[in-house]
Scaffold this motif. Sequence first.
Motif, PDB file in Angstrom:
ATOM      1  N   ILE A 172       0.842  -1.207   0.000  1.00  0.00           N
ATOM      2  CA  ILE A 172       0.000   0.000   0.000  1.00  0.00           C
ATOM      3  C   ILE A 172       0.873   1.251   0.000  1.00  0.00           C
ATOM      4  CG2 ILE A 172      -1.684   1.296   1.368  1.00  0.00           C
ATOM      5  CD1 ILE A 172      -2.791  -1.422   2.296  1.00  0.00           C
ATOM      6  N   GLN A 173       1.923   1.228   0.838  1.00  0.00           N
ATOM      7  CA  GLN A 173       2.823   2.381   0.879  1.00  0.00           C
ATOM      8  C   GLN A 173       3.493   2.601  -0.472  1.00  0.00           C
ATOM      9  OE1 GLN A 173       5.522   1.525   4.058  1.00  0.00           O
ATOM     10  NE2 GLN A 173       4.028   1.904   5.686  1.00  0.00           N
ATOM     11  N   GLN A 174       3.939   1.512  -1.090  1.00  0.00           N
ATOM     12  CA  GLN A 174       4.593   1.655  -2.380  1.00  0.00           C
ATOM     13  C   GLN A 174       3.617   2.165  -3.431  1.00  0.00           C
ATOM     14  OE1 GLN A 174       7.771   1.528  -1.113  1.00  0.00           O
ATOM     15  NE2 GLN A 174       8.175   0.837  -3.178  1.00  0.00           N
ATOM     16  N   ALA A 175       2.374   1.639  -3.378  1.00  0.00           N
ATOM     17  CA  ALA A 175       1.375   2.118  -4.340  1.00  0.00           C
ATOM     18  C   ALA A 175       1.071   3.590  -4.126  1.00  0.00           C
ATOM     19  CB  ALA A 175       0.108   1.283  -4.213  1.00  0.00           C
ATOM     20  N   GLU A 176       0.983   4.000  -2.843  1.00  0.00           N
ATOM     21  CA  GLU A 176       0.713   5.409  -2.561  1.00  0.00           C
ATOM     22  C   GLU A 176       1.890   6.284  -3.006  1.00  0.00           C
ATOM     23  OE1 GLU A 176      -1.399   8.675  -1.293  1.00  0.00           O
ATOM     24  OE2 GLU A 176      -2.013   6.600  -1.590  1.00  0.00           O
ATOM     25  N   LYS A 177       3.113   5.807  -2.722  1.00  0.00           N
ATOM     26  CA  LYS A 177       4.282   6.563  -3.174  1.00  0.00           C
ATOM     27  C   LYS A 177       4.310   6.670  -4.693  1.00  0.00           C
ATOM     28  CE  LYS A 177       7.402   5.484   0.702  1.00  0.00           C
ATOM     29  NZ  LYS A 177       8.653   4.789   1.069  1.00  0.00           N
ATOM     30  N   GLU A 178       4.016   5.537  -5.319  1.00  0.00           N
ATOM     31  CA  GLU A 178       4.000   5.547  -6.785  1.00  0.00           C
ATOM     32  C   GLU A 178       2.942   6.508  -7.315  1.00  0.00           C
ATOM     33  OE1 GLU A 178       3.389   2.403 -10.483  1.00  0.00           O
ATOM     34  OE2 GLU A 178       3.219   1.759  -8.384  1.00  0.00           O
ATOM     35  N   ARG A 179       1.771   6.490  -6.692  1.00  0.00           N
ATOM     36  CA  ARG A 179       0.702   7.379  -7.142  1.00  0.00           C
ATOM     37  C   ARG A 179       1.092   8.846  -6.955  1.00  0.00           C
ATOM     38  NH1 ARG A 179      -3.484  10.167  -5.187  1.00  0.00           N
ATOM     39  NH2 ARG A 179      -2.881   9.705  -3.044  1.00  0.00           N
ATOM     40  N   ARG A 180       1.649   9.150  -5.772  1.00  0.00           N
ATOM     41  CA  ARG A 180       2.064  10.536  -5.531  1.00  0.00           C
ATOM     42  C   ARG A 180       3.182  10.960  -6.476  1.00  0.00           C
ATOM     43  NH1 ARG A 180       2.363  10.568   1.139  1.00  0.00           N
ATOM     44  NH2 ARG A 180       0.111  10.337   1.512  1.00  0.00           N
ATOM     45  N   LEU A 181       4.129  10.066  -6.664  1.00  0.00           N
ATOM     46  CA  LEU A 181       5.235  10.390  -7.560  1.00  0.00           C
ATOM     47  C   LEU A 181       4.742  10.580  -8.990  1.00  0.00           C
ATOM     48  CD1 LEU A 181       8.273  10.713  -7.943  1.00  0.00           C
ATOM     49  CD2 LEU A 181       8.429   8.248  -8.291  1.00  0.00           C
ATOM     50  N   LYS A 182       3.824   9.732  -9.379  1.00  0.00           N
ATOM     51  CA  LYS A 182       3.278   9.847 -10.731  1.00  0.00           C
ATOM     52  C   LYS A 182       2.509  11.146 -10.892  1.00  0.00           C
ATOM     53  CE  LYS A 182       0.825   7.043 -14.096  1.00  0.00           C
ATOM     54  NZ  LYS A 182       0.084   5.785 -14.317  1.00  0.00           N
ATOM     55  N   ILE A 183       1.713  11.495  -9.859  1.00  0.00           N
ATOM     56  CA  ILE A 183       0.958  12.746  -9.920  1.00  0.00           C
ATOM     57  C   ILE A 183       1.916  13.936  -9.955  1.00  0.00           C
ATOM     58  CG2 ILE A 183      -0.618  14.240  -8.605  1.00  0.00           C
ATOM     59  CD1 ILE A 183      -2.002  11.676  -7.625  1.00  0.00           C
ATOM     60  N   LYS A 184       2.978  13.836  -9.131  1.00  0.00           N
ATOM     61  CA  LYS A 184       3.956  14.929  -9.096  1.00  0.00           C
ATOM     62  C   LYS A 184       4.657  15.075 -10.440  1.00  0.00           C
ATOM     63  CE  LYS A 184       8.042  16.511  -6.521  1.00  0.00           C
ATOM     64  NZ  LYS A 184       8.987  16.166  -5.436  1.00  0.00           N
ATOM     65  N   GLU A 185       5.071  13.938 -11.018  1.00  0.00           N
ATOM     66  CA  GLU A 185       5.750  14.001 -12.313  1.00  0.00           C
ATOM     67  C   GLU A 185       4.816  14.543 -13.387  1.00  0.00           C
ATOM     68  OE1 GLU A 185       7.109  10.122 -13.032  1.00  0.00           O
ATOM     69  OE2 GLU A 185       8.826  10.231 -11.679  1.00  0.00           O
ATOM     70  N   GLU A 186       3.582  14.056 -13.374  1.00  0.00           N
ATOM     71  CA  GLU A 186       2.632  14.552 -14.376  1.00  0.00           C
ATOM     72  C   GLU A 186       2.358  16.032 -14.183  1.00  0.00           C
ATOM     73  OE1 GLU A 186      -0.776  12.128 -14.027  1.00  0.00           O
ATOM     74  OE2 GLU A 186       0.093  10.415 -15.096  1.00  0.00           O
ATOM     75  N   THR A 187       2.261  16.475 -12.917  1.00  0.00           N
ATOM     76  CA  THR A 187       2.023  17.901 -12.653  1.00  0.00           C
ATOM     77  C   THR A 187       3.215  18.735 -13.138  1.00  0.00           C
ATOM     78  OG1 THR A 187       0.726  17.275 -10.707  1.00  0.00           O
ATOM     79  CG2 THR A 187       1.429  19.565 -10.876  1.00  0.00           C
ATOM     80  N   GLU A 188       4.428  18.274 -12.799  1.00  0.00           N
ATOM     81  CA  GLU A 188       5.612  19.016 -13.245  1.00  0.00           C
ATOM     82  C   GLU A 188       5.696  19.051 -14.764  1.00  0.00           C
ATOM     83  OE1 GLU A 188       8.866  17.086 -11.439  1.00  0.00           O
ATOM     84  OE2 GLU A 188       8.498  17.882  -9.405  1.00  0.00           O
ATOM     85  N   GLU A 189       5.429  17.922 -15.360  1.00  0.00           N
ATOM     86  CA  GLU A 189       5.476  17.875 -16.817  1.00  0.00           C
ATOM     87  C   GLU A 189       4.401  18.769 -17.430  1.00  0.00           C
ATOM     88  OE1 GLU A 189       5.345  14.522 -20.362  1.00  0.00           O
ATOM     89  OE2 GLU A 189       5.142  13.952 -18.253  1.00  0.00           O
ATOM     90  N   ARG A 190       3.194  18.735 -16.849  1.00  0.00           N
ATOM     91  CA  ARG A 190       2.117  19.578 -17.351  1.00  0.00           C
ATOM     92  C   ARG A 190       2.463  21.060 -17.175  1.00  0.00           C
ATOM     93  NH1 ARG A 190      -1.459  18.047 -14.094  1.00  0.00           N
ATOM     94  NH2 ARG A 190      -1.805  16.030 -15.089  1.00  0.00           N
ATOM     95  N   ASN A 191       3.009  21.395 -15.998  1.00  0.00           N
ATOM     96  CA  ASN A 191       3.389  22.796 -15.769  1.00  0.00           C
ATOM     97  C   ASN A 191       4.491  23.237 -16.730  1.00  0.00           C
ATOM     98  OD1 ASN A 191       1.556  22.906 -13.672  1.00  0.00           O
ATOM     99  ND2 ASN A 191       3.061  22.378 -12.102  1.00  0.00           N
ATOM    100  N   LEU A 192       5.465  22.342 -16.949  1.00  0.00           N
ATOM    101  CA  LEU A 192       6.548  22.675 -17.869  1.00  0.00           C
ATOM    102  C   LEU A 192       6.013  22.895 -19.277  1.00  0.00           C
ATOM    103  CD1 LEU A 192       9.562  23.006 -18.358  1.00  0.00           C
ATOM    104  CD2 LEU A 192       9.712  20.530 -18.726  1.00  0.00           C
ATOM    105  N   LYS A 193       5.120  22.008 -19.693  1.00  0.00           N
ATOM    106  CA  LYS A 193       4.532  22.174 -21.020  1.00  0.00           C
ATOM    107  C   LYS A 193       3.729  23.468 -21.104  1.00  0.00           C
ATOM    108  CE  LYS A 193       4.178  17.340 -22.473  1.00  0.00           C
ATOM    109  NZ  LYS A 193       3.248  16.270 -22.886  1.00  0.00           N
ATOM    110  N   GLU A 194       3.001  23.765 -20.035  1.00  0.00           N
ATOM    111  CA  GLU A 194       2.193  24.987 -20.033  1.00  0.00           C
ATOM    112  C   GLU A 194       3.089  26.227 -20.089  1.00  0.00           C
ATOM    113  OE1 GLU A 194      -1.385  26.829 -20.259  1.00  0.00           O
ATOM    114  OE2 GLU A 194      -1.002  24.671 -20.189  1.00  0.00           O
ATOM    115  N   GLU A 195       4.187  26.193 -19.331  1.00  0.00           N
ATOM    116  CA  GLU A 195       5.101  27.333 -19.362  1.00  0.00           C
ATOM    117  C   GLU A 195       5.742  27.499 -20.749  1.00  0.00           C
ATOM    118  OE1 GLU A 195       7.922  26.732 -16.311  1.00  0.00           O
ATOM    119  OE2 GLU A 195       6.508  27.078 -14.652  1.00  0.00           O
ATOM    120  N   MET A 196       6.165  26.379 -21.329  1.00  0.00           N
ATOM    121  CA  MET A 196       6.735  26.447 -22.665  1.00  0.00           C
ATOM    122  C   MET A 196       5.723  26.953 -23.674  1.00  0.00           C
ATOM    123  SD  MET A 196       9.867  25.626 -22.406  1.00  0.00           S
ATOM    124  CE  MET A 196      10.226  25.484 -24.146  1.00  0.00           C
ATOM    125  N   ARG A 197       4.509  26.505 -23.509  1.00  0.00           N
ATOM    126  CA  ARG A 197       3.461  26.967 -24.433  1.00  0.00           C
ATOM    127  C   ARG A 197       3.211  28.465 -24.251  1.00  0.00           C
ATOM    128  NH1 ARG A 197      -0.359  24.887 -27.643  1.00  0.00           N
ATOM    129  NH2 ARG A 197      -2.336  25.983 -27.847  1.00  0.00           N
TER     130      ARG A 197
END
Length: 1441
Positions: A172-197
Amino acid sequence: MSQLLMVWLNDEVQLSKKVTSFEHDFSNGYLFGELLSKFNQQLNFEEFSNKDVREAKMKNFQLLEPTFKTLHISFNFQIADQVIKGKRGVAMQLLYQLQMQLQKVNDPHDVMMHAKTGKYNVIQPLMVIRQPKDQFDKMEQDFFMQKLNERNKAQKDVNLERHLGKFTTFAIQQAEKERRLKIKEETEERNLKEEMRKIQLNKLQRNMAFMEDWNQKGIENWKKNQQIRHKNKVNDDKFKSTMQKMAEDRLVQTQQFLKGEMEQQIEQFENRQKEEPVSLGLRNKMMNEFMRKERDKRRRKMIVDQEKQTDELQRREYCVLEKLKQQSRQEKEIMYEIWRAFQCKEVICENRQLRDDNYRNKQELNVINQKFKEEEMLRSLQQEFNEEIELQQKRQLEINVEYKLLIRQQNYEKCRKLVEILFEIEEQVYEHLQNHDSNQINEQFTRENNHLFEQGMELIPYKRFRTYDPIKELKKQENQNYKQKMFLAKMEMQDYLEGTGAWSIYKAQNNYTLGNVVRYLIESQFKITDEEEQELNIPYVPFRGSLIGFAFSGKRTISELLSKKYGITVLCVDVIINELLEYISKYQQGEEHSQVWDQQQIELGQSISNYLLEGENIPDELYIKAIVQKIKRTFNQQTFEEIYEEQKEKCQNHNVRTVKTIDDFNEDGINWEDFHRNNMINNKPYCKGWLLVGFPHTYDQAKLLEKYLTNIQPQDEPTALQTRLQEAARIVRPNEYQIVPRTKQESGVGVCVYLEMPSNEMCLRRAIGRRYDNHNHSLYHLDTNPPPVDNAPLIERIKPLYEVDNLQEQISDKNSYFMTQIEGVRNWYNSFESKCGSNIQNAFTSVDASNNYERVFYDVDQVFQNFLQIQLNQIQQKYQAQQNKILEQEELLKQQQEQEELDKKCQYKQVQLDTLPVKQPNQALLKYLNSFWNQIENKYMSLQNIFKGFREQREFITNYQMDVQRKFIDLINTPDEKFFFIRNFQEQYNEFILENPDLCEEDVCKEELHQRVDDLYDQLIDIIDQKKNDLTVEKSQIQNSQFIENEIDLYLLYLKQMLAIELDRASNSIQLLNDYYGALEGIELQDIQPPVGELQLIDSDDPQIRLDKLIADTLRIFAGEEEIVEDKTKKGAKQPAKKEEKKGKKGKEEEVIKKELQNAEALNAINLEKQIFKERVDVIKRYASQSILKYKQAADLLYSKLDEWIHYTHLTEIKALDAISNLFRGYIERGERIQKEIQLQFVDVIVNHEVLNFLTPIPPPLTAREPLSKDRFSISQLYYLIEDLRAITSTHLLIDIKQLALLLSRSSYGVLKLSPAQWMRVLKVLDQNGYVNVRQICTYLILLQSPVPKEEELQMYQAQLNGPLVSKENFVNTPAWFDEFEKVSEEENTNYFDRIIYIKELLFFVHKDENDQLATKYFLDILNVKGDRFIDFLFQNLQEL
């Protein structure tokens, strides 16, 4: 309140147990049930169990819950849990509410009356309670039991959860970490794309604003220049007009001056003429002469004057010109201004031309800039596209890793279930050994459990009775495990027929002749019934196909091209379903319809709509029904003649065009446009049909679709005929025959083309790279068809055709699922093919879809062209076959007519007897014999119920004996008054010693006390003797109950039924052989003779005599003899004459049959059938004798065991009584008080005597297992971790550092709990331009806590390896410096786990080359690092560690 409740329960209600503690006494719920039953509210009280085990408590409170609900008492799973756990005050509060409600239902006087008389008042209760709804009540009760079971789990589940808790928490901890990390990476990637755009948009906006300002300024400057130019032009025109006017004025003045001067001279001449008068004649003459002279003079003068004037004019003109040249100052200024104006004009024109050139250059520069910007934007889009592809690939790798983890979890679950099954088998074996009082496992028990285990069925649990009425308990459990019981009965019947298992006491024979006859009957009749199957009425069309493949593999594109070329109908499942739903919506809304409503469409649409409304998946059968209905609606049913005429007509009216092959294009180089245009030429005029797109994609769908199209069964499944023959072969087997494999038939789908993609990446690229322009409705692709860069702002305007976030689900998930199903579809269609002569087309064909669409369409088209050619050839062959058949029929009819005419001419017709054909049974007889065999088979299969009865009887006898033993043990352990008397004597003696210490020393007093001990001894002896007498009486009652005798009678009844069935089968089988072979020889069918007499069981005390008589009657009836009845009135008076007469008649009949039936094979089969019957009767007799003997021996063993228990109990209690008596006498002699507590324990027969429990041997040592540690990885963890690392490793043994950090953060197994960012810092030690060597990181993870070898140790280790390349055996057997550190401690009763060997094997696995050799130098270079331990070297960049 507690005292009042105590009085009410103990005095008024009078429960079976005196209540002393509410929490302890009512914790199992039994007393609650007894209390409610005394008030006539708990009618199922007999189902309660007074035990302190979890199962009993759960069952009791499950029975109490509806009663409490009916009485409107607040009761839920929380209260029940608190009562079970003995929480203070909860049971008392519940009893108080129960008292209040029960007093409303039953008056306390009625309760007291029931306590005295055992009867209730018949008056109805005052409280009438409405019965709840069954469904709601069941749901509420299920919820109650679910919550109660969750709060009170079994110890096995608790231990399992405790064992798996840390793994679950970690997951459960690993799944939660994975979910948070995935959300964080997607958020950073989305923000980076938005800034570049935003940056790109700002740049574009600034550029556009600059261009707008530049254009506006240019327009304003141009307008100003135009105005100046216009003014300059007007001024120039004015100057030109002024100069021209001045020149004209000067010319006019000169002409006027010359004219005036000429007129003056003429006037002077006329005046002179007037002044000189002359005579008229002379004058005239003179005048004439004069006039002539004057005229000449004037002429000459005029000529001279004219010349002068001309000269003057030239002179004057010259003067004027000279004067004009010699201009005045003003004129010079004017001329200078004019020159200056011309110069300015030229400058202005040059400036204007320069500005135009600059503007034109700027426009060209703007176009170039815009083109450059478009190229940059296109390049950035392509870069984002490639990054998105890489991201999707990483996600695909994550999906693969998750899929592996899921498979691993599924394997864990399967192992857990397997372990549970093993525990269940262990419990079954333990119960079996306990119930049979043995340490040997019965062979029949092992065989039954093996059969159940092989079939995947649940094991049949042993019956445990909660009461002493096993008959009643068996009735409740008779319907449980029915499927397993019938299966075991079927297997035991098979053992009986084959002489195996428990029936291996004889060698079974088989009548192969009868088996062959039965097989012939079944096959002959089955063919007739098979021809009567209904037709499917699917319209025939030559073009039939299916196009399947990955998502975005080009199915729609290829299907549209095929439809455009051949004019076929493309069938898409989603389109068909939408049409059905639209059709049903119109029908439900009552809209007008041009045609009659189709009832089949309405029913199918309503079914699909109901599934969609309920949120469930549509079954495959409804999909296929919709497809079949669409085909029937689209195409009309045609006869073969109509099909042939249509094909012939289209082929005649078609002009064949020349089509090039791909080889022709390869000679000159392929122009794909010309190649595709050439492929679109259709030379197959008769090509109507349908193409199914994206269906089927599973084995079940393909199988079901084939069933609805052609009703063809798969080759790997037995046909109905084979199944029927297998059922008949269970009774009698035919000779072994080879099953002719079915030939490959043509599939209803025709051809299934699989567009195969080499990787999922191409599908992703095709989908993600699509861009659509809403302005001009154009479709582009960033990879294969990029948008033009000279049409700004096209690239900014285009948008993705699909949402990128949904592509993961649309492509990766669908393709992953399709990849698991494609093999099933391939295996299904590989059993079909289309064939015409030497031309063969397999039903499943793969086409490489990674090429351009022109080449893919060409490959697919070649497949369908071949299939169409086969269909056309089949139509032509079938037509020719029909014509040939018609000609043969005409020829045969002609020959028959000629033969009839020839027969009329002949008077006689001689026929040789040996040329007569052999008479074959007609179909009516075969049908009768087949039905006759079906009756024999159905009646004989009822033997399964008899074997089921045998098994249940064995189980019942065993359980009953165990229940009797438990009951007898409970009776032995029943408390009595011995302890009370001993305790009373001890207290009286101690009190007497305290009051009279001096008196105890006298002999008289001691004799009196010894006498009292003797009296106590006699009193206790009487109690012990009475208990022995009670046990003896109980044993006599058990022995006189005749339980075993009754079961033997039931067993004989089963045997009677079994013999009757065998007798019926043997007689009818012989009759079947007689009828069949008699019909072959032309003998009339004989009537079936009824059996002579019936089987009866005689009355006798000896079961063996009854069995022998039953066997003898069976053999007598089979022989056709009647029973000889003795006449008791006359001694020795029998009827031998009638018997001989009957025997004579029977003998004559047999002689007649023998004379009539001459077939030796038939006679041998009949004799063999008789022999088989006698052998089976004999083996039944032997098996029954053994079973009866076992039943008797079991009863005798039970009775002897009870006698031993009685004797041992009596002897043990007397010994204990003697010991207590001697103890008392010793205290009396010493005159001391009896300080210790004296207690006579009840006899534990099971433990002390070891009658029911056999001695448990020393358990074998457990298999080696590795103890888990949080400091280092286990071997299994290292194995899975290395496999995951190899999955993401490139061909150069390098791993991307980001992927490695992400994988290690998710798969650390609780050993190294680090985030991806921390792992990135750790891996910088091993960073090689963004990559890490897989062998290096694997080595350090394997030797994580091991010390780093010193230089001397490395040199010694290298010398021991002895060579640059080392084999696995040498490497594993070489001692290493880490042996002592990696060694694990031994566990008790467990085999040793050699971790060192596994460590070395993993290291060799990581470093080995293609030849299974390890490079020593490279391995030692990796080991040569700085630090005390490898973990210190690896984590030197991480300050936290």
